[in-house]
Design a protein around this motif. Structure first.
Motif, mmCIF file in Angstrom:
data_model
loop_
_atom_site.group_PDB
_atom_site.id
_atom_site.type_symbol
_atom_site.label_atom_id
_atom_site.label_comp_id
_atom_site.label_asym_id
_atom_site.label_seq_id
_atom_site.Cartn_x
_atom_site.Cartn_y
_atom_site.Cartn_z
ATOM 1 N N GLY A 158 0.820 -1.202 0.000
ATOM 2 C CA GLY A 158 0.000 0.000 0.000
ATOM 3 C C GLY A 158 0.855 1.253 0.000
ATOM 4 N N VAL A 159 0.286 2.331 0.488
ATOM 5 C CA VAL A 159 0.981 3.628 0.568
ATOM 6 C C VAL A 159 1.006 4.049 2.033
ATOM 7 C CG1 VAL A 159 1.038 6.011 -0.253
ATOM 8 C CG2 VAL A 159 0.137 4.211 -1.738
ATOM 9 N N PRO A 160 2.106 3.820 2.732
ATOM 10 C CA PRO A 160 2.153 4.161 4.158
ATOM 11 C C PRO A 160 2.288 5.641 4.433
ATOM 12 C CG PRO A 160 4.266 3.266 3.456
ATOM 13 C CD PRO A 160 3.340 3.147 2.278
ATOM 14 N N THR A 161 2.539 6.456 3.410
ATOM 15 C CA THR A 161 2.708 7.897 3.619
ATOM 16 C C THR A 161 1.436 8.678 3.311
ATOM 17 O OG1 THR A 161 3.613 8.070 1.378
ATOM 18 C CG2 THR A 161 5.182 7.810 3.188
ATOM 19 N N ALA A 162 0.312 8.008 3.255
ATOM 20 C CA ALA A 162 -0.976 8.663 3.032
ATOM 21 C C ALA A 162 -2.023 7.982 3.895
ATOM 22 C CB ALA A 162 -1.389 8.611 1.560
ATOM 23 N N GLY A 163 -2.949 8.774 4.411
ATOM 24 C CA GLY A 163 -3.996 8.224 5.266
ATOM 25 C C GLY A 163 -5.228 9.105 5.252
ATOM 26 N N ARG A 164 -6.247 8.670 5.959
ATOM 27 C CA ARG A 164 -7.509 9.407 6.040
ATOM 28 C C ARG A 164 -7.921 9.558 7.497
ATOM 29 N NH1 ARG A 164 -10.705 10.185 1.729
ATOM 30 N NH2 ARG A 164 -12.577 10.150 3.024
ATOM 31 N N ILE A 165 -8.714 10.587 7.739
ATOM 32 C CA ILE A 165 -9.314 10.809 9.052
ATOM 33 C C ILE A 165 -10.817 10.899 8.843
ATOM 34 C CG2 ILE A 165 -9.368 12.252 11.107
ATOM 35 C CD1 ILE A 165 -6.680 13.344 10.392
ATOM 36 N N PRO A 166 -11.549 9.838 9.139
ATOM 37 C CA PRO A 166 -13.009 9.902 8.977
ATOM 38 C C PRO A 166 -13.609 10.960 9.902
ATOM 39 C CG PRO A 166 -12.244 7.630 9.203
ATOM 40 C CD PRO A 166 -11.090 8.507 9.548
ATOM 41 N N ASN A 167 -14.449 11.815 9.338
ATOM 42 C CA ASN A 167 -15.058 12.911 10.104
ATOM 43 C C ASN A 167 -14.005 13.739 10.826
ATOM 44 O OD1 ASN A 167 -17.685 12.102 9.354
ATOM 45 N ND2 ASN A 167 -17.760 10.629 11.052
ATOM 46 N N GLY A 168 -12.874 13.941 10.149
ATOM 47 C CA GLY A 168 -11.755 14.613 10.810
ATOM 48 C C GLY A 168 -11.765 16.114 10.710
ATOM 49 N N ALA A 169 -12.650 16.699 9.932
ATOM 50 C CA ALA A 169 -12.681 18.150 9.773
ATOM 51 C C ALA A 169 -14.030 18.689 10.229
ATOM 52 C CB ALA A 169 -12.413 18.553 8.328
ATOM 53 N N LEU A 170 -13.992 19.785 10.945
ATOM 54 C CA LEU A 170 -15.195 20.441 11.456
ATOM 55 C C LEU A 170 -15.443 21.703 10.635
ATOM 56 C CD1 LEU A 170 -17.314 20.249 13.760
ATOM 57 C CD2 LEU A 170 -15.839 21.780 15.080
ATOM 58 N N ILE A 171 -16.650 21.834 10.076
ATOM 59 C CA ILE A 171 -16.985 22.970 9.234
ATOM 60 C C ILE A 171 -17.125 24.219 10.109
ATOM 61 C CG2 ILE A 171 -18.575 23.895 7.521
ATOM 62 C CD1 ILE A 171 -17.030 21.404 6.663
ATOM 63 N N GLU A 172 -16.381 25.264 9.762
ATOM 64 C CA GLU A 172 -16.404 26.522 10.501
ATOM 65 C C GLU A 172 -17.100 27.645 9.748
ATOM 66 O OE1 GLU A 172 -15.470 26.658 13.486
ATOM 67 O OE2 GLU A 172 -14.268 24.831 13.723
ATOM 68 N N ARG A 173 -17.267 27.488 8.418
ATOM 69 C CA ARG A 173 -17.882 28.542 7.621
ATOM 70 C C ARG A 173 -18.703 27.899 6.507
ATOM 71 N NH1 ARG A 173 -15.972 33.848 6.354
ATOM 72 N NH2 ARG A 173 -13.997 33.289 7.368
ATOM 73 N N GLU A 174 -19.871 28.443 6.236
ATOM 74 C CA GLU A 174 -20.718 27.924 5.174
ATOM 75 C C GLU A 174 -20.409 28.634 3.867
ATOM 76 O OE1 GLU A 174 -24.802 28.135 6.161
ATOM 77 O OE2 GLU A 174 -24.609 27.014 8.047
ATOM 78 N N VAL A 175 -20.551 27.893 2.774
ATOM 79 C CA VAL A 175 -20.379 28.488 1.457
ATOM 80 C C VAL A 175 -21.576 29.384 1.170
ATOM 81 C CG1 VAL A 175 -20.129 28.004 -1.007
ATOM 82 C CG2 VAL A 175 -19.040 26.514 0.672
#
Length: 365
Positions: A158-175
């Motif tokens: 696989g690619v050990p230098t890449a990963g994901r964070i499920p639900n890792g970002a919190l929205i601070e501003r709406e488009v």
């Protein structure tokens, strides 16, 4: 090997007619799209697999700036930690996402870190194309790849230098903008085609005549279909019910060839005018068998190497077959009757296209 691909295509494409496709699967609503976010951050907690600070100077500068904000002065110190890595964080902000919602983020290494497994991303602002911060990402990484190394062997999966964070970002501003602010409802086809756009408009009008007793759709061009908004139903319900309508999209005649892998994909509507095809392989083999010439005893001669080359040519027998068909199944049967490998089929399709007998677009990748 030589028939498996074409036989599979014959079973899939030349079989019974496929079921209808929903409009929501072949078209998107104009103005309703994702927005891309990105940011620069640091991952800590690595087990000696992080960046080498001497090689990745930006990681050292980022670490110093972070500690300065925390009241720790390390400007004159030589940091040698290997449990930190500089990363880029990317995410897609879905349309009309409210403040406080969470989205997934992808984390990729920028320096010479060998693995991000076990690391935790520190709070990273995510900005859009306008430079404004729309989300903040933080949390432990989920890395599927791994890297194991010994003195004489190394194993990487696989690619050990890449990963994901499920639900890792919190929205601070709406488009800016809402669904109600759309000036008009326009469905844009993912694969533009005049006939498909007409079919979509006809399906919507047939449904609207039974529901509202009037026509509400008209094709604008090969890509877009305009739908009139009315007072009979809310805009959200109108789009939802239109998206569930089914049609049979028109598929252009196209042959896609990948010369690197020997893959041939033939569309359902591809036709070949009747032609006679023969194909034979010519193999030339050159063998070098140098001989050593020894001088006679006491002749004061020198040992020399005499070159010896053997050239052999062998041409396989070609099989002449008539290929032509009004549907894909007949075409596949004709190509299989010649007994060809995928690479040979690629060469024949290119030659048939040059001869003007291939009634389709040939795409070579």
């Amino acid at each position: 090997m030589r028939r498996f691909l074409l036989v599979l295509l014959a079973l899939v494409l030349a079989g019974p007619a496929l079921a209808g496709t929903r409009i929501k699967d072949i078209a998107t609503l104009k103005g309703v799209r994702d927005n891309q976010l990105f940011g620069y951050g640091l991952v800590t907690g690595l087990q000696g697999t992080g960046d080498t600070l001497r090689n990745a100077q930006f990681t050292e500068q980022s670490l110093q700036s972070l500690l300065d904000r925390l009241g720790i002065n390390v400007r004159d110190a030589r940091l040698r930690t290997r449990n930190i890595a500089a990363v880029m964080v990317t995410a897609d902000l879905p349309p009309y996402t409210g403040t406080g919602s969470r989205i997934d983020v992808t984390v990729t290494s920028m320096g010479d870190a060998t693995s991000l497994r076990g690391g935790t991303l520190l709070m990273t602002p995510l900005t859009g194309g306008d430079g404004l911060v729309y989300a903040a990402a933080q949390g432990p990484l989920a890395v599927s790849g791994f890297n194991v190394q010994g003195q004489a062997e190394q194993l990487t999966q696989g690619v050990p230098t890449a990963g994901r964070i499920p639900n890792g970002a919190l929205i601070e501003r709406e488009v800016p903008g809402t669904f109600r602010d759309l000036p008009e409802l326009v469905f844009e086809l993912k694969n533009p085609d005049f006939k498909t756009a007409t079919l979509v408009a006809d399906a919507i009008n047939t449904w609207s005549m039974a529901r509202f007793h009037r026509r509400i759709a008209s094709p604008r061009d090969q890509r877009s279909v305009v739908v009139l908004r009315g007072r009979d139903a809310t805009q959200t319900r109108l789009v939802a019910e239109i998206g569930d309508l089914t049609i049979q999209p028109d598929i252009p005649a196209k042959v896609v060839v990948d010369q690197r892998t020997g893959t041939v994909v033939i569309g359902r509507n591809v036709q070949i005018s009747t032609v006679a095809v023969t194909h034979g392989n010519l193999t030339v083999r050159v063998t070098e068998t140098p001989e050593v010439s020894q001088p006679a005893p006491f002749s004061r001669g020198e040992t020399t190497v005499v070159p010896r080359t053997e050239v052999a040519a062998r041409e396989e027998q070609g099989k002449l077959a008539i290929v032509g068909g009004s549907d894909l199944q007949t075409l596949v049967r004709g190509l299989n009757s010649v007994g060809l490998k995928p690479t040979d089929i690629i060469a024949i399709l290119q030659a048939v296209k040059t001869a003007g007998a291939l009634q389709a677009e040939l795409v070579v990748q």
